[in-house]
Design an enzyme around this catalytic site. Structure first.
Site, PDB file in Angstrom:
ATOM      1  N   TYR A  26       0.769  -1.116   0.006  1.00 22.00           N
ATOM      2  CA  TYR A  26       0.017   0.096  -0.111  1.00 22.00           C
ATOM      3  C   TYR A  26       0.801   1.313  -0.049  1.00 22.00           C
ATOM      4  CZ  TYR A  26      -3.235   3.703   1.392  1.00 22.00           C
ATOM      5  OH  TYR A  26      -3.878   4.771   1.719  1.00 22.00           O
ATOM      6  N   GLU A  27       2.087   1.241   0.899  1.00 15.92           N
ATOM      7  CA  GLU A  27       2.663   2.397   0.864  1.00 15.92           C
ATOM      8  C   GLU A  27       3.893   2.496  -0.059  1.00 15.92           C
ATOM      9  OE1 GLU A  27       4.242   2.127   4.767  1.00 15.92           O
ATOM     10  OE2 GLU A  27       2.420   3.420   5.457  1.00 15.92           O
ATOM     11  N   GLU A  84       3.653   2.384  15.203  1.00 19.96           N
ATOM     12  CA  GLU A  84       4.508   2.211  14.167  1.00 19.96           C
ATOM     13  C   GLU A  84       3.741   1.900  12.945  1.00 19.96           C
ATOM     14  OE1 GLU A  84       8.104   1.774  11.869  1.00 19.96           O
ATOM     15  OE2 GLU A  84       7.787   2.796  13.762  1.00 19.96           O
ATOM     16  N   VAL A  88      -5.392  -1.354   7.839  1.00 26.39           N
ATOM     17  CA  VAL A  88      -6.831  -2.041   7.723  1.00 26.39           C
ATOM     18  C   VAL A  88      -6.803  -2.378   6.347  1.00 26.39           C
ATOM     19  CG1 VAL A  88      -9.402  -1.989   7.863  1.00 26.39           C
ATOM     20  CG2 VAL A  88      -7.941  -0.858   9.492  1.00 26.39           C
ATOM     21  N   GLY A  98     -10.031   1.048  12.083  1.00 23.59           N
ATOM     22  CA  GLY A  98      -9.026   1.837  12.331  1.00 23.59           C
ATOM     23  C   GLY A  98      -9.368   2.580  13.592  1.00 23.59           C
ATOM     24  N   ASN A 125       0.105  10.542   1.935  1.00 19.54           N
ATOM     25  CA  ASN A 125      -1.244   9.334   2.174  1.00 19.54           C
ATOM     26  C   ASN A 125      -2.595  10.345   2.676  1.00 19.54           C
ATOM     27  OD1 ASN A 125      -2.896   7.599   2.973  1.00 19.54           O
ATOM     28  ND2 ASN A 125      -1.500   6.252   3.855  1.00 19.54           N
ATOM     29  N   TYR A 132      -6.793  10.819  10.387  1.00 24.56           N
ATOM     30  CA  TYR A 132      -6.291  11.280  11.460  1.00 24.56           C
ATOM     31  C   TYR A 132      -6.853  12.586  12.309  1.00 24.56           C
ATOM     32  CZ  TYR A 132      -3.160   7.037  11.222  1.00 24.56           C
ATOM     33  OH  TYR A 132      -2.397   6.031  10.502  1.00 24.56           O
TER      34      TYR A 132
END
Length: 165
Positions: A26-27, A84, A88, A98, A125, A132
């Site tokens: 994903y990253e 860290e 999901v 989440g 992201n 958040y």
């Protein structure tokens, strides 16, 4: 069905590795994942556990995970929790997993006498940043993360030894 949040055990090491690999994809960092199941067993469940893992489970299916460890704030004089990894699985997103993992971590931080819960997020992201921010998290834009790893870490360590320190 009610979501269960539970701590991982050594028997979950393979699934933790699966989550780490999925997060890396994903990253767009999958080429950086070198960890093995055995390394996870040693560092998460060995004589000295360096981090802990929570799973969000619904109907027996692991939908998300959070890997975290304690840090320390000298200014507060209190421990903290550093998140860290939070991930999901795509098919389970937008269902509250989440939020439930973060809420559980926040409760754990309070129970453990921690002064804060913090984490980093990749600048690109926006989905995670928006998530958040919706929870009331504050970006710490005045801080820049620095890292030593691999050969650079070894080089800096060697410099101290060469000077007799």
């Amino acid at each position: 069905m009610e979501t269960q949040i539970r701590f991982a055990t050594k028997a979950d090491s393979g699934e933790i590795l699966d989550f780490i690999r999925e997060l890396a994809v994903y990253e767009k960092l999958e080429d950086q994942v070198v960890v093995t199941k055995e390394a996870l067993e040693a560092t998460l469940f060995g004589e000295r556990a360096f981090a802990e893992v929570l799973f969000a489970i619904e109907g027996g299916v692991k939908c998300g995970f959070a890997l975290f460890f304690h840090n320390y704030s000298t200014f507060l004089g209190q421990p903290g929790i550093y998140l860290e990894d939070l991930f999901v699985r795509p098919e389970h997103r937008k269902k509250g997993y989440g939020k439930k993992l973060l809420s559980h971590l926040a409760q754990l931080a309070i129970e453990r006498g921690c002064g804060r819960l913090e984490w980093s997020v990749l600048n690109w992201n926006q989905t995670a940043i928006d998530f958040y921010m919706s929870l009331g998290a504050e970006a710490q834009d005045e801080w820049t993360t620095h890292r030593l790893s691999g050969k650079r870490l070894v080089s800096v360590a060697a410099k101290g030894l060469l000077k007799g320190q």
